[in-house]
Design a protein around this motif. Structure first.
Motif, PDB file in Angstrom:
ATOM      1  N   ALA A   1     -11.960   9.718  -0.379  1.00 13.63           N
ATOM      2  CA  ALA A   1     -11.946  10.519  -1.604  1.00 13.63           C
ATOM      3  C   ALA A   1     -13.291  10.400  -2.293  1.00 13.63           C
ATOM      4  CB  ALA A   1     -10.844  10.034  -2.541  1.00 13.63           C
ATOM      5  N   ALA A   2     -13.787  11.532  -2.733  1.00 12.72           N
ATOM      6  CA  ALA A   2     -15.011  11.503  -3.530  1.00 12.72           C
ATOM      7  C   ALA A   2     -14.668  10.960  -4.915  1.00 12.72           C
ATOM      8  CB  ALA A   2     -15.587  12.904  -3.639  1.00 12.72           C
ATOM      9  N   VAL A   3     -15.544  10.131  -5.410  1.00 14.37           N
ATOM     10  CA  VAL A   3     -15.353   9.597  -6.757  1.00 14.37           C
ATOM     11  C   VAL A   3     -16.182  10.464  -7.691  1.00 14.37           C
ATOM     12  CG1 VAL A   3     -15.539   7.587  -8.220  1.00 14.37           C
ATOM     13  CG2 VAL A   3     -15.055   7.311  -5.801  1.00 14.37           C
TER      14      VAL A   3
ATOM     15  N   HIS B   1      -4.909  16.523   3.002  1.00 15.56           N
ATOM     16  CA  HIS B   1      -5.549  16.041   4.228  1.00 15.56           C
ATOM     17  C   HIS B   1      -4.808  16.551   5.463  1.00 15.56           C
ATOM     18  CE1 HIS B   1      -6.807  13.099   7.326  1.00 15.56           C
ATOM     19  NE2 HIS B   1      -7.941  13.063   6.642  1.00 15.56           N
TER      20      HIS B   1
ATOM     21  N   LEU C   1     -10.659   0.881  -1.208  1.00 18.29           N
ATOM     22  CA  LEU C   1      -9.799   0.482  -2.328  1.00 18.29           C
ATOM     23  C   LEU C   1      -8.388   0.269  -1.804  1.00 18.29           C
ATOM     24  CD1 LEU C   1      -9.544   0.113  -5.431  1.00 18.29           C
ATOM     25  CD2 LEU C   1      -8.935   2.512  -5.531  1.00 18.29           C
ATOM     26  N   ARG C   2      -7.888  -0.929  -1.998  1.00 20.80           N
ATOM     27  CA  ARG C   2      -6.501  -1.248  -1.619  1.00 20.80           C
ATOM     28  C   ARG C   2      -5.737  -1.512  -2.905  1.00 20.80           C
ATOM     29  NH1 ARG C   2      -5.239  -5.500   0.913  1.00 20.80           N
ATOM     30  NH2 ARG C   2      -3.842  -4.652   2.469  1.00 20.80           N
ATOM     31  N   ALA C   3      -4.959  -0.540  -3.306  1.00 22.08           N
ATOM     32  CA  ALA C   3      -4.226  -0.662  -4.563  1.00 22.08           C
ATOM     33  C   ALA C   3      -2.734  -0.601  -4.298  1.00 22.08           C
ATOM     34  CB  ALA C   3      -4.645   0.437  -5.526  1.00 22.08           C
TER      35      ALA C   3
ATOM     36  N   TRP D   1      -4.675   2.677   7.501  1.00 22.79           N
ATOM     37  CA  TRP D   1      -5.777   3.620   7.607  1.00 22.79           C
ATOM     38  C   TRP D   1      -6.170   4.029   6.206  1.00 22.79           C
ATOM     39  CZ3 TRP D   1      -2.966   7.789  11.020  1.00 22.79           C
ATOM     40  CH2 TRP D   1      -1.818   8.237  10.372  1.00 22.79           C
ATOM     41  N   PHE D   2      -7.009   5.042   6.102  1.00 24.69           N
ATOM     42  CA  PHE D   2      -7.498   5.345   4.761  1.00 24.69           C
ATOM     43  C   PHE D   2      -7.674   6.832   4.583  1.00 24.69           C
ATOM     44  CE2 PHE D   2     -11.230   4.868   7.392  1.00 24.69           C
ATOM     45  CZ  PHE D   2     -12.025   5.929   7.003  1.00 24.69           C
ATOM     46  N   LEU D   3      -7.710   7.245   3.349  1.00 27.39           N
ATOM     47  CA  LEU D   3      -8.022   8.624   2.974  1.00 27.39           C
ATOM     48  C   LEU D   3      -9.317   8.580   2.184  1.00 27.39           C
ATOM     49  CD1 LEU D   3      -4.442   9.514   1.810  1.00 27.39           C
ATOM     50  CD2 LEU D   3      -5.567  10.580   3.738  1.00 27.39           C
TER      51      LEU D   3
ATOM     52  N   LEU E   1       0.837  -1.196   0.000  1.00 26.33           N
ATOM     53  CA  LEU E   1       0.000   0.000   0.000  1.00 26.33           C
ATOM     54  C   LEU E   1       0.876   1.251   0.000  1.00 26.33           C
ATOM     55  CD1 LEU E   1      -2.671  -0.991   2.651  1.00 26.33           C
ATOM     56  CD2 LEU E   1      -2.973  -0.886   0.193  1.00 26.33           C
ATOM     57  N   PRO E   2       0.380   2.342  -0.563  1.00 25.54           N
ATOM     58  CA  PRO E   2       1.119   3.598  -0.460  1.00 25.54           C
ATOM     59  C   PRO E   2       1.149   4.068   0.985  1.00 25.54           C
ATOM     60  CG  PRO E   2      -1.021   3.943  -1.484  1.00 25.54           C
ATOM     61  CD  PRO E   2      -0.859   2.479  -1.341  1.00 25.54           C
TER      62      PRO E   2
ATOM     63  N   SER F   1      -2.066  -1.413  11.209  1.00 19.20           N
ATOM     64  CA  SER F   1      -1.060  -0.681  10.462  1.00 19.20           C
ATOM     65  C   SER F   1      -1.641   0.050   9.260  1.00 19.20           C
ATOM     66  CB  SER F   1       0.026  -1.646   9.997  1.00 19.20           C
ATOM     67  OG  SER F   1      -0.531  -2.605   9.144  1.00 19.20           O
TER      68      SER F   1
ATOM     69  N   SER G   1     -18.216   7.936  -2.869  1.00 16.85           N
ATOM     70  CA  SER G   1     -16.846   8.092  -2.386  1.00 16.85           C
ATOM     71  C   SER G   1     -16.214   6.724  -2.192  1.00 16.85           C
ATOM     72  CB  SER G   1     -16.827   8.870  -1.067  1.00 16.85           C
ATOM     73  OG  SER G   1     -17.475   8.123  -0.066  1.00 16.85           O
ATOM     74  N   ALA G   2     -14.922   6.750  -2.015  1.00 18.68           N
ATOM     75  CA  ALA G   2     -14.178   5.510  -1.758  1.00 18.68           C
ATOM     76  C   ALA G   2     -13.109   5.806  -0.725  1.00 18.68           C
ATOM     77  CB  ALA G   2     -13.555   4.988  -3.042  1.00 18.68           C
ATOM     78  N   ARG G   3     -12.794   4.794   0.034  1.00 13.60           N
ATOM     79  CA  ARG G   3     -11.709   4.925   1.009  1.00 13.60           C
ATOM     80  C   ARG G   3     -10.446   4.361   0.368  1.00 13.60           C
ATOM     81  NH1 ARG G   3     -13.861   3.123   6.791  1.00 13.60           N
ATOM     82  NH2 ARG G   3     -15.612   4.515   6.980  1.00 13.60           N
ATOM     83  N   LEU G   4      -9.450   5.208   0.246  1.00 17.16           N
ATOM     84  CA  LEU G   4      -8.199   4.774  -0.342  1.00 17.16           C
ATOM     85  C   LEU G   4      -7.281   4.304   0.787  1.00 17.16           C
ATOM     86  CD1 LEU G   4      -7.759   7.778  -2.818  1.00 17.16           C
ATOM     87  CD2 LEU G   4      -9.029   5.658  -3.171  1.00 17.16           C
ATOM     88  N   ALA G   5      -7.063   3.038   0.849  1.00 12.75           N
ATOM     89  CA  ALA G   5      -6.277   2.475   1.958  1.00 12.75           C
ATOM     90  C   ALA G   5      -4.812   2.865   1.810  1.00 12.75           C
ATOM     91  CB  ALA G   5      -6.423   0.966   1.982  1.00 12.75           C
ATOM     92  N   ALA G   6      -4.208   3.162   2.942  1.00 21.22           N
ATOM     93  CA  ALA G   6      -2.788   3.526   2.956  1.00 21.22           C
ATOM     94  C   ALA G   6      -2.163   2.903   4.199  1.00 21.22           C
ATOM     95  CB  ALA G   6      -2.609   5.038   2.971  1.00 21.22           C
ATOM     96  N   GLU G   7      -0.856   2.867   4.171  1.00 22.43           N
ATOM     97  CA  GLU G   7      -0.121   2.248   5.256  1.00 22.43           C
ATOM     98  C   GLU G   7       0.472   3.331   6.146  1.00 22.43           C
ATOM     99  OE1 GLU G   7       2.082  -1.454   4.101  1.00 22.43           O
ATOM    100  OE2 GLU G   7       3.734  -0.232   4.843  1.00 22.43           O
TER     101      GLU G   7
ATOM    102  N   LEU H   1     -12.067   2.946 -10.036  1.00 20.93           N
ATOM    103  CA  LEU H   1     -12.782   4.107  -9.492  1.00 20.93           C
ATOM    104  C   LEU H   1     -13.949   4.486 -10.392  1.00 20.93           C
ATOM    105  CD1 LEU H   1      -9.801   6.319  -8.302  1.00 20.93           C
ATOM    106  CD2 LEU H   1     -11.483   5.198  -6.862  1.00 20.93           C
TER     107      LEU H   1
ATOM    108  N   ASN I   1       1.000   5.973  -6.110  1.00 21.95           N
ATOM    109  CA  ASN I   1       1.599   6.469  -4.871  1.00 21.95           C
ATOM    110  C   ASN I   1       1.621   7.997  -4.848  1.00 21.95           C
ATOM    111  OD1 ASN I   1       2.846   5.905  -2.357  1.00 21.95           O
ATOM    112  ND2 ASN I   1       4.817   6.470  -3.254  1.00 21.95           N
TER     113      ASN I   1
ATOM    114  N   GLY J   1      -4.434  10.184   7.970  1.00 20.36           N
ATOM    115  CA  GLY J   1      -5.517   9.321   7.524  1.00 20.36           C
ATOM    116  C   GLY J   1      -6.579   9.194   8.594  1.00 20.36           C
ATOM    117  N   GLU J   2      -7.563   8.394   8.295  1.00 20.71           N
ATOM    118  CA  GLU J   2      -8.660   8.158   9.225  1.00 20.71           C
ATOM    119  C   GLU J   2      -8.721   6.672   9.538  1.00 20.71           C
ATOM    120  OE1 GLU J   2     -12.313  10.053   7.799  1.00 20.71           O
ATOM    121  OE2 GLU J   2     -11.047  11.218   6.470  1.00 20.71           O
TER     122      GLU J   2
END
Lengths: 152, 173
Positions: free
Chosen positions: B57-59, B153, A118-120, B53-55, A46-47, B51, A143-149, A133, B143, A52-53
């Motif tokens: 985003a509106a699609v 954010h 979304l885990r990309a 979390w998420f951001l 993950l990026p 480990s 909306s979508a949640r973009l998963a990050a590390e 998307l 990325n 984040g939330e």
């Protein structure tokens, strides 16, 4: 004749109650961890994000987009990208974005409060993430949640 | 043998089951077993979930993502000029593979410089009301898209959308 009283402390067999308790807990544990591992354990880098939330959604649909080792010859010749992306939802690999769109539309119709996560893979070009998307948008997701590390 | 010693001897001869019957109160063993299993479960699930979390985003649908006319740049000399309601950030890659950003008065600046400018934005009501629409080109690394989202954010911009105007047929060939 005087009858002999039975011993109230005689051996009456193994008490199976704690055994059943623990076995049931283990079954539930492996079911839940297996589900988590199926959705989140895919080999995706993950990026990283420093913000984040973390709130949890009651109805979360996780879409995994990861690159494969295969090289796409058409894209490589065009000079755009040599990666091939695979989309996996709930442990099932989808063949196309059309199938993903149909799946998402049905899911959102059944459960309108579904949140899409979304885990990309971080190394994917956006051109391989964007159709996912777009499928979300066409299926009716706002909306979508973009998963990050979290950085270590 | 004295009477006291006889009494002690009699107590020692009682077997384990008889001693167990002298216990009172609830049996704690099953509860401890279950609590230990639940503890292990939460430790394992935290390893999976903790480990990440998420951001959010509106699609943004295609029609809205591609503006027909670019938003006007803000007046530089007007101290009372309000910030634009929506900022379009376009990401593209250079010939060398570097990601370039275009937004407001910045045109094709390297992503690192752009992120520094974003990080310098003052946090306040203006930033929280701001809407940012990120429109990456197909060749931009995912990325870098997340880095732009993260930068906004971090300064309090919560309304970030990802434009999906660019089409890419490459998927699951």
């Amino acid at each position: 004749m005087r009858l002999r009283r039975s011993n109230p402390h005689a051996f009456e067999g193994i008490n199976a109650t704690p055994l059943i308790d623990v076995v049931m807990c283990l079954i539930i544990f492996f079911l839940l961890v297996g589900k988590l591992a199926l959705d989140r354990g895919a080999q995706i880098r993950l990026p990283e994000s420093r913000s984040g939330e973390t709130d949890t959604a009651p109805d979360l649909l996780i879409i995994n987009v990861f690159r494969t080792a295969a090289i796409d010859p058409v894209a490589a010749q065009a000079g755009s990208s040599s990666f091939v992306a695979r989309v996996m939802v709930e442990g099932k690999q989808l063949a196309s974005t059309g199938e993903l769109e149909t799946f998402l539309a049905l899911r959102l119709a059944e459960r309108p409060r579904t949140q899409i996560q979304l885990r990309a893979d971080r190394e994917l070009p956006f051109g391989l993430v964007e159709p996912v998307l777009r499928a979300c948008a066409r299926a009716g997701a706002k909306s979508a949640r973009l998963a990050a590390e979290k950085p270590s | 043998m004295s009477a006291r010693r006889r009494r002690n001897h009699a107590f020692r001869r009682r077997d384990a089951l008889h001693n167990w019957s002298l216990h009172f109160g609830p049996n704690m063993t099953p509860m401890v077993d279950v609590v230990m299993v639940i503890l292990v479960f939460f430790m394992a699930s935290a390893a999976f979930i903790g480990s990440q979390w998420f951001l959010k985003a509106a699609v943004v649908p295609e029609a809205k993502a591609a503006p027909t006319t670019p938003p006007p740049p803000p007046a530089q000399d007007d101290p009372f000029a309000l910030p634009p309601a929506r900022v379009h950030v376009t990401l593209e890659t250079s010939e060398t593979g570097e990601t370039l950003a275009t937004a407001l008065d910045q045109t094709r600046v390297p992503l690192e410089d752009f992120l520094v400018r974003v990080a310098a934005m003052p946090r306040g009501a203006e930033t929280s009301a701001l809407e940012v629409l990120v429109q990456p080109a197909a060749s931009v690394p995912y990325n870098d898209v997340i880095r732009v989202h993260e930068a906004y954010h971090a300064v309090g911009v919560t309304k970030v959308g990802i434009g999906v105007a660019h089409s890419s047929p490459i998927l699951n060939q």
